[in-house]
Design an enzyme around this catalytic site. Sequence first.
Site, PDB file in Angstrom:
ATOM      1  N   GLY A  46       8.573   2.911  -3.211  1.00 17.45           N
ATOM      2  CA  GLY A  46       6.977   2.823  -3.022  1.00 17.45           C
ATOM      3  C   GLY A  46       6.714   2.128  -2.003  1.00 17.45           C
ATOM      4  CD  GLN A  51       4.978  -2.899   0.336  1.00 18.27           C
ATOM      5  OE1 GLN A  51       4.905  -1.863  -0.232  1.00 18.27           O
ATOM      6  NE2 GLN A  51       5.885  -3.512   0.078  1.00 18.27           N
ATOM      7  CB  CYS A  88       8.058  -6.509  -3.827  1.00 12.83           C
ATOM      8  SG  CYS A  88       6.948  -6.010  -2.716  1.00 12.83           S
ATOM      9  CG  LEU A  89      10.553  -1.811   0.174  1.00 12.69           C
ATOM     10  CD1 LEU A  89      10.026  -0.683   0.722  1.00 12.69           C
ATOM     11  CD2 LEU A  89      12.092  -1.839   0.288  1.00 12.69           C
ATOM     12  CG  HIS A 130       5.138  -3.015  -7.105  1.00 15.00           C
ATOM     13  ND1 HIS A 130       5.887  -3.943  -7.341  1.00 15.00           N
ATOM     14  CD2 HIS A 130       4.990  -2.855  -5.935  1.00 15.00           C
ATOM     15  CE1 HIS A 130       6.372  -4.499  -6.285  1.00 15.00           C
ATOM     16  NE2 HIS A 130       6.046  -3.894  -5.190  1.00 15.00           N
ATOM     17  CD  GLU A 131       4.032   0.720  -4.425  1.00 11.40           C
ATOM     18  OE1 GLU A 131       3.692   0.163  -3.429  1.00 11.40           O
ATOM     19  OE2 GLU A 131       5.178   0.454  -4.406  1.00 11.40           O
ATOM     20  CG  HIS A 134       1.885  -4.025  -2.795  1.00 17.15           C
ATOM     21  ND1 HIS A 134       2.396  -5.157  -2.035  1.00 17.15           N
ATOM     22  CD2 HIS A 134       3.018  -3.347  -3.134  1.00 17.15           C
ATOM     23  CE1 HIS A 134       3.415  -5.341  -2.204  1.00 17.15           C
ATOM     24  NE2 HIS A 134       3.943  -4.245  -2.728  1.00 17.15           N
TER      25      HIS A 134
HETATM   26 NI    NI Z   1       5.986  -3.816  -3.408  1.00 15.53          NI
END
Ligand code: NI
Length: 165
Positions: A46, A51, A88-89, A130-131, A134
């Site tokens: 995701g 991000q 998380c990226l 999670h998304e 963000h």
């Molecule tokens: Ni993330």
Amino acid sequence: MAIYPIRVFPDPVLRTGTSPVTDFGPDLRRLADDMLETMYAAPGVGLAAPQIGISRQVFVADIGDGPFAMVNPEIIEISGKWKFEEGCLSVPGRWWEFARPAFARARGFDLDGNPVEYAGDELMGRLLQHEIDHLSGLLLLDRLPRRMRKEALREIRESAQPGAI
Ligand code: NI
């Protein structure tokens, strides 16, 4: 298509929050395509627009059933509880096992502006929460139990490279 650099904590753009998308045109489709390419290259399941430094309410995802995008999404239902090792990226190379609601349902729009809903438990439920976090400027760090969060922030601070800006 283009691969964007992924913004990493504590980049302030991850904390800024986002504005709703109002223009469902070709630029939005291009953004979603670029986000998917960036997500697959990372690799991740995701990716939310902040991000890559874009403060808009868009995320893309693929948990193995094919890619999808949600625009202006909101969580409308959560239930249960599920422990999972979440990463998380934007906080790369780290995972923390903690509980969130197991099931989530989100309502929003597709890239053409049609209303859509996605729902699921376990990985899907976790991904939606999670998304969408963000898009409100929240990171998984904010969802950790207090003691785990303190430890996580300390680890991140100590692993920062001296002189890195
Ligand atoms: Ni993330």
